[in-house]
Scaffold this motif. Structure first.
Motif, PDB file in Angstrom:
ATOM      1  N   ALA A 137     -17.943  16.710  31.912  1.00  0.00           N
ATOM      2  CA  ALA A 137     -17.673  15.531  32.756  1.00  0.00           C
ATOM      3  C   ALA A 137     -16.199  15.150  32.682  1.00  0.00           C
ATOM      4  CB  ALA A 137     -18.558  14.369  32.318  1.00  0.00           C
ATOM      5  N   LYS A 138     -15.618  15.228  31.495  1.00  0.00           N
ATOM      6  CA  LYS A 138     -14.193  14.905  31.332  1.00  0.00           C
ATOM      7  C   LYS A 138     -13.320  15.871  32.130  1.00  0.00           C
ATOM      8  CE  LYS A 138     -14.470  12.829  26.691  1.00  0.00           C
ATOM      9  NZ  LYS A 138     -14.095  12.991  25.265  1.00  0.00           N
ATOM     10  N   ILE A 139     -13.675  17.160  32.110  1.00  0.00           N
ATOM     11  CA  ILE A 139     -12.911  18.159  32.869  1.00  0.00           C
ATOM     12  C   ILE A 139     -13.002  17.859  34.358  1.00  0.00           C
ATOM     13  CG2 ILE A 139     -12.807  20.608  33.527  1.00  0.00           C
ATOM     14  CD1 ILE A 139     -13.751  21.280  30.670  1.00  0.00           C
ATOM     15  N   MET A 140     -14.196  17.526  34.833  1.00  0.00           N
ATOM     16  CA  MET A 140     -14.387  17.230  36.258  1.00  0.00           C
ATOM     17  C   MET A 140     -13.600  15.990  36.686  1.00  0.00           C
ATOM     18  SD  MET A 140     -18.465  18.076  36.645  1.00  0.00           S
ATOM     19  CE  MET A 140     -18.516  17.930  38.427  1.00  0.00           C
ATOM     20  N   ILE A 141     -13.603  14.963  35.847  1.00  0.00           N
ATOM     21  CA  ILE A 141     -12.875  13.730  36.166  1.00  0.00           C
ATOM     22  C   ILE A 141     -11.371  13.994  36.224  1.00  0.00           C
ATOM     23  CG2 ILE A 141     -12.245  11.452  35.258  1.00  0.00           C
ATOM     24  CD1 ILE A 141     -15.171  11.294  34.178  1.00  0.00           C
ATOM     25  N   ARG A 142     -10.861  14.725  35.240  1.00  0.00           N
ATOM     26  CA  ARG A 142      -9.414  15.003  35.190  1.00  0.00           C
ATOM     27  C   ARG A 142      -8.940  15.827  36.376  1.00  0.00           C
ATOM     28  NH1 ARG A 142     -10.104  16.399  28.892  1.00  0.00           N
ATOM     29  NH2 ARG A 142      -9.874  14.289  28.031  1.00  0.00           N
ATOM     30  N   ASN A 143      -9.839  16.641  36.941  1.00  0.00           N
ATOM     31  CA  ASN A 143      -9.464  17.472  38.089  1.00  0.00           C
ATOM     32  C   ASN A 143      -9.841  16.842  39.431  1.00  0.00           C
ATOM     33  OD1 ASN A 143      -8.430  20.372  37.208  1.00  0.00           O
ATOM     34  ND2 ASN A 143     -10.010  19.783  35.735  1.00  0.00           N
ATOM     35  N   GLY A 144     -10.392  15.631  39.393  1.00  0.00           N
ATOM     36  CA  GLY A 144     -10.769  14.961  40.637  1.00  0.00           C
ATOM     37  C   GLY A 144     -11.951  15.592  41.322  1.00  0.00           C
ATOM     38  N   TRP A 145     -12.880  16.170  40.539  1.00  0.00           N
ATOM     39  CA  TRP A 145     -14.046  16.856  41.106  1.00  0.00           C
ATOM     40  C   TRP A 145     -15.323  16.022  41.021  1.00  0.00           C
ATOM     41  CZ3 TRP A 145     -12.820  21.725  37.731  1.00  0.00           C
ATOM     42  CH2 TRP A 145     -11.718  22.399  38.278  1.00  0.00           C
ATOM     43  N   MET A 146     -15.302  14.907  40.302  1.00  0.00           N
ATOM     44  CA  MET A 146     -16.523  14.129  40.121  1.00  0.00           C
ATOM     45  C   MET A 146     -16.555  12.956  41.101  1.00  0.00           C
ATOM     46  SD  MET A 146     -18.229  12.407  36.702  1.00  0.00           S
ATOM     47  CE  MET A 146     -18.757  13.968  35.998  1.00  0.00           C
ATOM     48  N   GLU A 147     -17.405  13.094  42.101  1.00  0.00           N
ATOM     49  CA  GLU A 147     -17.543  12.037  43.095  1.00  0.00           C
ATOM     50  C   GLU A 147     -18.274  10.850  42.461  1.00  0.00           C
ATOM     51  OE1 GLU A 147     -19.021  11.733  47.757  1.00  0.00           O
ATOM     52  OE2 GLU A 147     -19.080  13.656  46.689  1.00  0.00           O
ATOM     53  N   GLN A 148     -17.737   9.657  42.656  1.00  0.00           N
ATOM     54  CA  GLN A 148     -18.333   8.478  42.015  1.00  0.00           C
ATOM     55  C   GLN A 148     -19.634   8.078  42.700  1.00  0.00           C
ATOM     56  OE1 GLN A 148     -15.700   5.159  41.117  1.00  0.00           O
ATOM     57  NE2 GLN A 148     -17.361   3.701  41.442  1.00  0.00           N
ATOM     58  N   GLN A 149     -20.637   7.820  41.885  1.00  0.00           N
ATOM     59  CA  GLN A 149     -21.916   7.350  42.401  1.00  0.00           C
ATOM     60  C   GLN A 149     -21.759   5.926  42.935  1.00  0.00           C
ATOM     61  OE1 GLN A 149     -24.375   7.809  38.950  1.00  0.00           O
ATOM     62  NE2 GLN A 149     -24.246  10.031  38.966  1.00  0.00           N
ATOM     63  N   PRO A 150     -22.564   5.547  43.934  1.00  0.00           N
ATOM     64  CA  PRO A 150     -22.424   4.193  44.513  1.00  0.00           C
ATOM     65  C   PRO A 150     -22.569   3.113  43.438  1.00  0.00           C
ATOM     66  CG  PRO A 150     -23.883   5.553  45.848  1.00  0.00           C
ATOM     67  CD  PRO A 150     -23.613   6.331  44.602  1.00  0.00           C
ATOM     68  N   PRO A 151     -21.559   2.257  43.277  1.00  0.00           N
ATOM     69  CA  PRO A 151     -21.632   1.207  42.245  1.00  0.00           C
ATOM     70  C   PRO A 151     -22.298  -0.057  42.778  1.00  0.00           C
ATOM     71  CG  PRO A 151     -19.467   1.187  43.244  1.00  0.00           C
ATOM     72  CD  PRO A 151     -20.256   2.254  43.964  1.00  0.00           C
ATOM     73  N   ILE A 152     -22.722  -0.927  41.865  1.00  0.00           N
ATOM     74  CA  ILE A 152     -23.146  -2.259  42.274  1.00  0.00           C
ATOM     75  C   ILE A 152     -21.908  -3.154  42.282  1.00  0.00           C
ATOM     76  CG2 ILE A 152     -25.485  -1.951  41.363  1.00  0.00           C
ATOM     77  CD1 ILE A 152     -24.669  -3.707  38.978  1.00  0.00           C
ATOM     78  N   GLU A 153     -22.023  -4.340  42.866  1.00  0.00           N
ATOM     79  CA  GLU A 153     -20.874  -5.223  43.008  1.00  0.00           C
ATOM     80  C   GLU A 153     -20.399  -5.730  41.634  1.00  0.00           C
ATOM     81  OE1 GLU A 153     -23.766  -5.557  44.381  1.00  0.00           O
ATOM     82  OE2 GLU A 153     -23.585  -5.634  46.569  1.00  0.00           O
ATOM     83  N   GLU A 154     -19.071  -5.779  41.477  1.00  0.00           N
ATOM     84  CA  GLU A 154     -18.500  -6.378  40.267  1.00  0.00           C
ATOM     85  C   GLU A 154     -18.264  -7.859  40.543  1.00  0.00           C
ATOM     86  OE1 GLU A 154     -15.454  -4.292  38.062  1.00  0.00           O
ATOM     87  OE2 GLU A 154     -15.807  -2.475  39.228  1.00  0.00           O
ATOM     88  N   ARG A 155     -19.259  -8.663  40.204  1.00  0.00           N
ATOM     89  CA  ARG A 155     -19.233 -10.077  40.561  1.00  0.00           C
ATOM     90  C   ARG A 155     -18.063 -10.832  39.967  1.00  0.00           C
ATOM     91  NH1 ARG A 155     -21.910 -10.419  45.120  1.00  0.00           N
ATOM     92  NH2 ARG A 155     -23.966  -9.420  44.982  1.00  0.00           N
ATOM     93  N   GLU A 156     -17.691 -10.483  38.742  1.00  0.00           N
ATOM     94  CA  GLU A 156     -16.574 -11.205  38.089  1.00  0.00           C
ATOM     95  C   GLU A 156     -15.285 -11.024  38.869  1.00  0.00           C
ATOM     96  OE1 GLU A 156     -16.119 -10.448  33.964  1.00  0.00           O
ATOM     97  OE2 GLU A 156     -18.142 -11.103  33.439  1.00  0.00           O
ATOM     98  N   LYS A 157     -15.047  -9.798  39.361  1.00  0.00           N
ATOM     99  CA  LYS A 157     -13.845  -9.542  40.145  1.00  0.00           C
ATOM    100  C   LYS A 157     -13.882 -10.301  41.474  1.00  0.00           C
ATOM    101  CE  LYS A 157     -12.245  -5.062  38.409  1.00  0.00           C
ATOM    102  NZ  LYS A 157     -11.899  -3.670  38.774  1.00  0.00           N
ATOM    103  N   LEU A 158     -15.071 -10.319  42.105  1.00  0.00           N
ATOM    104  CA  LEU A 158     -15.211 -11.016  43.381  1.00  0.00           C
ATOM    105  C   LEU A 158     -14.976 -12.529  43.219  1.00  0.00           C
ATOM    106  CD1 LEU A 158     -18.351  -9.191  44.821  1.00  0.00           C
ATOM    107  CD2 LEU A 158     -16.013  -8.946  45.611  1.00  0.00           C
ATOM    108  N   ILE A 159     -15.492 -13.057  42.116  1.00  0.00           N
ATOM    109  CA  ILE A 159     -15.291 -14.502  41.867  1.00  0.00           C
ATOM    110  C   ILE A 159     -13.841 -14.808  41.584  1.00  0.00           C
ATOM    111  CG2 ILE A 159     -15.855 -16.363  40.247  1.00  0.00           C
ATOM    112  CD1 ILE A 159     -18.656 -15.028  39.960  1.00  0.00           C
TER     113      ILE A 159
END
Length: 333
Positions: free
Chosen positions: A311-333
């Motif tokens: 997973a670390k190798i995939m992230i460093r190479n930009g190969w890991m597509e991010q799964q749909p996240p839920i809303e970060e309420r603290e940031k929105l507030i």
């Protein structure tokens, strides 16, 4: 109430994972179909491709209708059909059979996490397709003499109950005698060997042709982990006087030209690791001999750490597509 409710987070997540998996499988099938010499194997793969492809389109339409971005998944850029054969005849069907085994588990689980009728029907249909082609692949391999059957045993003549806790005894204490495996334990151990043999063949081919040095090294390490698991489990079989499974054919060729992108090969390896962790969990749950449970727990730890490294190798190479996240309420507030 609307006629059709919106997607729940679980339905969005399972559809997203299914899109990733199916687009990967389609790219691999495109290559295997192009290189197939055996007409029957080719027809199995063409039929499977034709049945899977419409469901990728259905998932895309659902995402569009719900206002969700369509994932990248795996595209024509991730496969090169013009490269030499990377595997001998037979590996294509061995690989498809194992992928269908993984798909059966995923689709069954996904049905339990969906409630909207059209989503449930997608996973029901995919389950039926998966079972159909898993059986077709199995029968093909039997016909070609490339399927290792589990060992036969004498049929039980009477019902017996476990009367002593020594039944749980394994090989942790060298001074105590351990019982032979029961047939449920044999089934799980045999399955672990069989899947690791196919995984070893796959990852050896990946190691030969990977373009990125770190990825090549990663695949080589994965091959060593698979070898060690196969060796340990073979020894368990031999201790009980049982013939360990052996599969002929499907080996990597001498080709060092990659038919797939490093991104696709890393994802495929990650998928196999997830399946191995799940399979070992099941083996641990149903093994009453404590030494067998200890072995499978150790295997899970090794595979989990290996998957985390990938997973670390995939992230460093930009190969890991991010799964749909839920809303970060603290940031929105």
């Amino acid at each position: 109430m609307p006629e059709k409710p919106g997607l729940t987070s679980s339905e969005l997540g399972t559809l997203w994972l299914t899109y990733q998996q199916k687009t990967m499988i389609l790219r691999v099938l495109e290559y295997f179909i192009e290189k197939a010499d055996d007409e029957k194997a080719k027809n199995i793969m063409i039929s499977l491709y034709d049945e899977i492809d419409p469901y990728v389109e259905k998932i895309m339409v659902i995402f569009q209708n719900e206002g969700a971005v369509i994932p990248v998944g795996f595209t024509s850029e991730d496969v090169n059909k013009g490269t030499p054969k990377l595997y001998d005849n037979g590996f294509d069907i061995m690989f498809v059979r194992l992928i269908k085994e993984i798909s059966m588990a995923l689709h069954t689980l996904n049905i339990t996490m969906a409630s909207r009728e059209d989503i449930v029907m997608i996973f029901k249909d995919l389950t039926a397709i998966t079972q159909k082609y898993y059986n077709a692949c199995t029968q093909y391999l039997i016909e070609k003499g490339m399927h290792a059957r589990p060992p036969y045993v004498s049929m039980p003549q009477k019902v017996e109950f476990i009367s002593d806790t020594s039944y749980l005894r394994g090989g942790l204490n060298p001074l105590t005698r351990k019982r032979t495996m029961n047939t449920v334990e044999v089934a799980n151990m045999f399955h672990a060997i069989e899947t690791n043999v196919t995984g070893l063949q796959m990852i050896t081919g990946f190691a030969q042709c990977a373009n990125t040095p770190k990825v090549k090294k990663y695949f080589t390490k994965g091959g060593e982990i698979a070898k060690s698991i196969i060796k340990e489990l073979n020894e368990v079989f031999l201790e009980d006087g049982v013939q360990a499974p052996a599969v002929s054919g499907g080996n990597p060729t001498r080709s060092t030209v990659a038919p797939f992108s490093d991104k696709l090969m890393m994802y495929c390896t990650s998928l196999f690791c997830s399946f191995a962790i799940g399979g070992n969990s099941l083996g641990t749950a149903f093994s009453l001999r404590n030494d067998l449970a200890t072995k499978t727990i150790a295997f899970m730890k090794d595979v989990f750490e290996y998957a985390h490294e990938g997973a670390k190798i995939m992230i460093r190479n930009g190969w890991m597509e991010q799964q749909p996240p839920i809303e970060e309420r603290e940031k929105l507030i």
